[in-house]
Structure formats: structure tokens, C-alpha cells
Design a protein around this motif. Structure first.
Motif, PDB file in Angstrom:
ATOM      1  N   UNK A  94     -83.890 -12.815  -0.839  1.00  0.00           N
ATOM      2  CA  UNK A  94     -84.933 -13.837  -1.257  1.00  0.00           C
ATOM      3  C   UNK A  94     -84.035 -15.348  -0.678  1.00  0.00           C
ATOM      4  N   UNK A  95     -84.626 -15.975  -0.624  1.00  0.00           N
ATOM      5  CA  UNK A  95     -84.476 -17.452  -0.217  1.00  0.00           C
ATOM      6  C   UNK A  95     -85.062 -18.888  -1.782  1.00  0.00           C
ATOM      7  N   UNK A  96     -85.616 -18.194  -2.743  1.00  0.00           N
ATOM      8  CA  UNK A  96     -85.527 -19.369  -3.686  1.00  0.00           C
ATOM      9  C   UNK A  96     -86.045 -18.262  -5.391  1.00  0.00           C
ATOM     10  N   UNK A  97     -85.417 -18.779  -6.343  1.00  0.00           N
ATOM     11  CA  UNK A  97     -85.385 -17.989  -7.090  1.00  0.00           C
ATOM     12  C   UNK A  97     -86.057 -18.942  -7.912  1.00  0.00           C
ATOM     13  N   UNK A  98     -86.896 -19.017  -8.614  1.00  0.00           N
ATOM     14  CA  UNK A  98     -87.880 -19.859  -9.662  1.00  0.00           C
ATOM     15  C   UNK A  98     -87.668 -19.030 -11.393  1.00  0.00           C
ATOM     16  N   UNK A  99     -86.914 -20.097 -12.219  1.00  0.00           N
ATOM     17  CA  UNK A  99     -87.331 -20.013 -13.282  1.00  0.00           C
ATOM     18  C   UNK A  99     -87.375 -21.132 -14.406  1.00  0.00           C
ATOM     19  N   UNK A 100     -88.225 -20.368 -15.785  1.00  0.00           N
ATOM     20  CA  UNK A 100     -88.799 -21.716 -16.626  1.00  0.00           C
ATOM     21  C   UNK A 100     -87.879 -22.668 -16.954  1.00  0.00           C
ATOM     22  N   UNK A 101     -85.991 -21.617 -17.652  1.00  0.00           N
ATOM     23  CA  UNK A 101     -85.690 -22.590 -18.458  1.00  0.00           C
ATOM     24  C   UNK A 101     -84.548 -22.414 -18.030  1.00  0.00           C
ATOM     25  N   UNK A 102     -83.082 -23.331 -17.574  1.00  0.00           N
ATOM     26  CA  UNK A 102     -81.421 -23.176 -17.246  1.00  0.00           C
ATOM     27  C   UNK A 102     -80.807 -21.513 -18.708  1.00  0.00           C
ATOM     28  N   UNK A 103     -81.860 -22.030 -20.429  1.00  0.00           N
ATOM     29  CA  UNK A 103     -81.592 -21.059 -20.831  1.00  0.00           C
ATOM     30  C   UNK A 103     -81.896 -19.515 -20.763  1.00  0.00           C
ATOM     31  N   UNK A 104     -82.724 -19.616 -19.901  1.00  0.00           N
ATOM     32  CA  UNK A 104     -83.086 -18.071 -19.443  1.00  0.00           C
ATOM     33  C   UNK A 104     -82.293 -17.357 -17.853  1.00  0.00           C
ATOM     34  N   UNK A 105     -81.729 -18.023 -17.564  1.00  0.00           N
ATOM     35  CA  UNK A 105     -81.132 -18.003 -15.733  1.00  0.00           C
ATOM     36  C   UNK A 105     -79.155 -17.441 -16.949  1.00  0.00           C
ATOM     37  N   UNK A 106     -79.149 -18.141 -17.735  1.00  0.00           N
ATOM     38  CA  UNK A 106     -77.789 -17.962 -18.671  1.00  0.00           C
ATOM     39  C   UNK A 106     -77.084 -19.205 -19.516  1.00  0.00           C
ATOM     40  N   UNK A 107     -76.641 -18.604 -20.373  1.00  0.00           N
ATOM     41  CA  UNK A 107     -75.891 -19.382 -21.439  1.00  0.00           C
ATOM     42  C   UNK A 107     -74.320 -20.347 -21.428  1.00  0.00           C
ATOM     43  N   UNK A 108     -74.065 -19.255 -20.613  1.00  0.00           N
ATOM     44  CA  UNK A 108     -72.973 -19.178 -20.259  1.00  0.00           C
ATOM     45  C   UNK A 108     -71.817 -20.305 -18.870  1.00  0.00           C
ATOM     46  N   UNK A 109     -71.876 -21.298 -19.239  1.00  0.00           N
ATOM     47  CA  UNK A 109     -71.550 -22.782 -18.173  1.00  0.00           C
ATOM     48  C   UNK A 109     -71.446 -22.078 -17.100  1.00  0.00           C
ATOM     49  N   UNK A 110     -70.371 -21.876 -17.153  1.00  0.00           N
ATOM     50  CA  UNK A 110     -69.075 -21.730 -16.657  1.00  0.00           C
ATOM     51  C   UNK A 110     -69.922 -20.026 -15.244  1.00  0.00           C
ATOM     52  N   UNK A 111     -69.782 -19.166 -15.461  1.00  0.00           N
ATOM     53  CA  UNK A 111     -70.964 -18.131 -15.493  1.00  0.00           C
ATOM     54  C   UNK A 111     -71.869 -18.610 -14.530  1.00  0.00           C
ATOM     55  N   UNK A 112     -73.128 -19.159 -15.525  1.00  0.00           N
ATOM     56  CA  UNK A 112     -73.776 -19.793 -14.572  1.00  0.00           C
ATOM     57  C   UNK A 112     -74.006 -20.974 -13.612  1.00  0.00           C
ATOM     58  N   UNK A 113     -72.623 -21.533 -13.599  1.00  0.00           N
ATOM     59  CA  UNK A 113     -72.602 -22.014 -11.882  1.00  0.00           C
ATOM     60  C   UNK A 113     -72.075 -22.118 -11.189  1.00  0.00           C
ATOM     61  N   UNK A 114     -70.958 -20.694 -11.101  1.00  0.00           N
ATOM     62  CA  UNK A 114     -70.978 -19.749 -10.340  1.00  0.00           C
ATOM     63  C   UNK A 114     -71.392 -18.746 -10.108  1.00  0.00           C
TER      64      UNK A 114
END
Length: 160
Positions: A91-111
Motif C-alpha cells: 500500500x502506498x496511500x490510505x484514504x480515510x473520510x475523517x481523522x476520527x474514523x482512523x482513530x480517536x487516541x491522538x498519541x496512537x494515531x500520531x504513532x
């Protein structure tokens, strides 16, 4: 894991090629509604992502979904499969509608975003217009979930 069949206009179970150039579409919702199987919001996210890929001429699209999983942790089967395929260079690109759908934990999301950047994977959060290939992508990813009384959020976060 799903693959979009452009001829029949449906998502179908799919297998991934050995390498590269896949656009992964990811959706998640933590609560199921009355529909059998996928919830209405996940279906709406999927339709949105499919249309976005068509409009932007993204080829080789694969879909990953976690319906009924919380966004506060990243131990979700669809997300973990997608990350594994990123680590394998598929995979070279990920598309997500909203950042909250990717994850709500800021530290884990940034990691996760940092790991993906290290793998050469770009993440596009469409609703927030965040593209992690841009220099400000990481800062925006970290700050987007931190509202203030005025509605603005400015933060410089280091996890080093």
C-alpha cells in the motif's frame, strides 16, 4: 478486506498483489445500527470513499473496514491487516473520510501516521483536508482533535 469491482459497482472480497501502488480505503464505526452486517455509517463512508477514488482516478483500490470497533485503540482487525500490508510494501496511500474514523487516541494515531510515513505511505484525511505528504500533515494530525473554546486548536506535540 474488500476490493471494489468497477464493472458491477460493488465491493467484493479481494486479495492483494505482492507489491505496491494500492490505495487503501479505511472506514470504522464503533456502534452497529439496525442494518444486518455493516452499519449505515460504514456503508456511507464506503460509498464516499469509492466515489472519491473514482473522481481522483485512484487505481488498484482496496477497502479495509472495522464496523463495531472503538477508535480509542488500534487493535482492530481491519486496521491491523491494512498496517501489515503497508509494512509489506503493498500500500502506498490510505484514504480515510475523517481523522476520527482512523482513530480517536491522538498519541496512537500520531504513532501510526509516523510509522506509515517511515514506510512511504501517505494518509489522506478528506474531511479535514490533511495530506500527510505535506510538511504540516503531522502537526495537523496531532492537533485536529484538540478543540478550544473558540473552536481553534494550535499545538506543537513531540513524542520523542
Amino acid at each position: 478486506m474488500w476490493q471494489y469491482d468497477t464493472i458491477n459497482g460493488k465491493f467484493i472480497p479481494g486479495t492483494l498483489p505482492a507489491e505496491g501502488n494500492i490505495t487503501a480505503c479505511y472506514d470504522r464505526l464503533s456502534q452497529e445500527d439496525e442494518l444486518d452486517g455493516d452499519s449505515g455509517s460504514v456503508v456511507n463512508q464506503r460509498d464516499f470513499l469509492r466515489k472519491y477514488c473514482e473522481e481522483h482516478h485512484f487505481q488498484n483500490v482496496r477497502h479495509f473496514s472495522d464496523d463495531g470497533y472503538t477508535g480509542t485503540n488500534f487493535d482492530r482487525p481491519g486496521f491491523l491487516r491494512m498496517m501489515e500490508d503497508c509494512r509489506k510494501g503493498r500500500i502506498d496511500r490510505i484514504l480515510v473520510k475523517s481523522i476520527s474514523r482512523f482513530g480517536r487516541n491522538t498519541r496512537e494515531r500520531l504513532k501510526a501516521v509516523r510509522e506509515l510515513a517511515g514506510l512511504g505511505v501517505i494518509v489522506l484525511f478528506e474531511e479535514q483536508k490533511i495530506d500527510t505528504a505535506e510538511t504540516t500533515g503531522e502537526m495537523l494530525t496531532a492537533s485536529s482533535m484538540l478543540p478550544t473554546k473558540t473552536g481553534a486548536a494550535f499545538v506543537f506535540l513531540s513524542l520523542s
